[in-house]
Structures are given as C-alpha cells and as structure tokens.
Design a protein around this motif. Structure first.
Motif, PDB file in Angstrom:
ATOM      1  N   PHE A 279       0.828  -1.211   0.000  1.00 30.94           N
ATOM      2  CA  PHE A 279       0.000   0.000   0.000  1.00 30.94           C
ATOM      3  C   PHE A 279       0.862   1.261   0.000  1.00 30.94           C
ATOM      4  CE2 PHE A 279      -3.630  -2.586   1.782  1.00 30.94           C
ATOM      5  CZ  PHE A 279      -4.526  -2.313   0.763  1.00 30.94           C
ATOM      6  N   ALA A 280       1.913   1.271   0.820  1.00 31.90           N
ATOM      7  CA  ALA A 280       2.788   2.446   0.885  1.00 31.90           C
ATOM      8  C   ALA A 280       3.471   2.688  -0.455  1.00 31.90           C
ATOM      9  CB  ALA A 280       3.821   2.277   1.989  1.00 31.90           C
ATOM     10  N   SER A 281       3.908   1.632  -1.108  1.00 30.08           N
ATOM     11  CA  SER A 281       4.558   1.767  -2.413  1.00 30.08           C
ATOM     12  C   SER A 281       3.599   2.329  -3.453  1.00 30.08           C
ATOM     13  CB  SER A 281       5.097   0.412  -2.884  1.00 30.08           C
ATOM     14  OG  SER A 281       6.082  -0.055  -2.008  1.00 30.08           O
ATOM     15  N   ILE A 282       2.392   1.803  -3.478  1.00 32.57           N
ATOM     16  CA  ILE A 282       1.379   2.298  -4.418  1.00 32.57           C
ATOM     17  C   ILE A 282       1.088   3.764  -4.132  1.00 32.57           C
ATOM     18  CG2 ILE A 282      -1.064   2.131  -5.078  1.00 32.57           C
ATOM     19  CD1 ILE A 282      -0.775  -0.940  -4.572  1.00 32.57           C
ATOM     20  N   SER A 283       0.924   4.074  -2.859  1.00 30.78           N
ATOM     21  CA  SER A 283       0.594   5.440  -2.466  1.00 30.78           C
ATOM     22  C   SER A 283       1.673   6.426  -2.899  1.00 30.78           C
ATOM     23  CB  SER A 283       0.396   5.497  -0.948  1.00 30.78           C
ATOM     24  OG  SER A 283       0.039   6.790  -0.545  1.00 30.78           O
ATOM     25  N   PHE A 284       2.928   6.113  -2.601  1.00 33.90           N
ATOM     26  CA  PHE A 284       4.021   7.017  -2.964  1.00 33.90           C
ATOM     27  C   PHE A 284       4.206   7.111  -4.479  1.00 33.90           C
ATOM     28  CE2 PHE A 284       5.397   6.690   1.488  1.00 33.90           C
ATOM     29  CZ  PHE A 284       5.673   8.028   1.731  1.00 33.90           C
ATOM     30  N   TYR A 285       4.045   6.006  -5.173  1.00 36.83           N
ATOM     31  CA  TYR A 285       4.181   6.036  -6.629  1.00 36.83           C
ATOM     32  C   TYR A 285       3.123   6.951  -7.246  1.00 36.83           C
ATOM     33  CZ  TYR A 285       3.994   4.794 -11.501  1.00 36.83           C
ATOM     34  OH  TYR A 285       3.962   4.868 -12.870  1.00 36.83           O
ATOM     35  N   LEU A 286       1.868   6.782  -6.818  1.00 41.04           N
ATOM     36  CA  LEU A 286       0.794   7.612  -7.376  1.00 41.04           C
ATOM     37  C   LEU A 286       0.936   9.068  -6.962  1.00 41.04           C
ATOM     38  CD1 LEU A 286      -2.214   5.150  -7.009  1.00 41.04           C
ATOM     39  CD2 LEU A 286      -1.024   5.817  -9.115  1.00 41.04           C
ATOM     40  N   LEU A 287       1.370   9.310  -5.729  1.00 38.21           N
ATOM     41  CA  LEU A 287       1.615  10.691  -5.302  1.00 38.21           C
ATOM     42  C   LEU A 287       2.713  11.316  -6.156  1.00 38.21           C
ATOM     43  CD1 LEU A 287       1.225  13.098  -3.371  1.00 38.21           C
ATOM     44  CD2 LEU A 287       2.872  11.997  -1.837  1.00 38.21           C
ATOM     45  N   SER A 288       3.785  10.581  -6.392  1.00 44.26           N
ATOM     46  CA  SER A 288       4.880  11.128  -7.193  1.00 44.26           C
ATOM     47  C   SER A 288       4.438  11.393  -8.625  1.00 44.26           C
ATOM     48  CB  SER A 288       6.091  10.198  -7.170  1.00 44.26           C
ATOM     49  OG  SER A 288       5.847   9.020  -7.891  1.00 44.26           O
TER      50      SER A 288
END
Length: 104
Positions: free
Chosen positions: A38-47
């Motif tokens: 979840f954290a990886s998805i979140s940071f990728y989409l935020l970036s």
C-alpha cells in the motif's frame, strides 16, 4: 488524471496506515507485506500526481485523505472514539480537501 491518481494514492495511504496498525510492530508478516505494498502504491501515485499538480496542494490532499480516512476506519473497525468534536474536525479536513480541488 492527476487528481484521480492523487485520490487513489490517498486511499492507498489509508490501506497502508491500517495495515501498519495490524502489523503489531512488524511482528505479523501478512499485514507487514500489505503495508509495504500500500505504501509503495501510495508514494508512486503521489509522485505521479505531483508532476502535474502543485506539490503543496497534492501533499495536503494526500495527507488529508489519509488522515480523515484512517480516523473513520478507526472509528468503524477499531472502536476508536466517535466524539462529536473529533467528527467535526475530520469534517473540516474533508471540506478543506474539496476546497483545494476547486482552487487548484
């Protein structure tokens, strides 16, 4: 498209925070893996979203969705306080997120 990515990133942030709680200090491997995903998805989409949206607006919306959503999930599933003042201030965060969408 940037706003859609940002909203999904916010919901992934909620998943990450809730998974973090369920890890019990990273002693349970399934919630730990879920938290990392979840954290990886979140940071990728935020970036991805900040390539188009102003970084301050994107970060405020992302953290707002994550904060408000985590509080609501905590109330619904973890028997956290449902005090009216708490709900009032979470509503303020949601109103602020909607306001940022309209001005950005």
């Amino acid at each position: 498209m940037a706003w859609a990515m940002l909203i999904i990133a916010g919901f992934a942030e909620i998943g990450g925070v809730i998974s973090l709680k369920l890890t019990e200090g990273f002693t349970k491997w399934k919630p730990t893996v879920a938290c990392l995903i979840f954290a990886s998805i979140s940071f990728y989409l935020l970036s991805s979203a900040v390539q188009t949206l102003p970084v301050g607006t994107a970060y405020a919306v992302w953290t707002g969705i994550g904060s408000a959503g985590s509080v609501l999930v905590g109330m619904l599933f973890f028997k956290e306080s449902r005090d009216r003042k708490r709900i009032l201030f979470i509503t303020g965060i949601v109103i602020s997120i909607v306001g940022l969408k309209f001005i950005a």
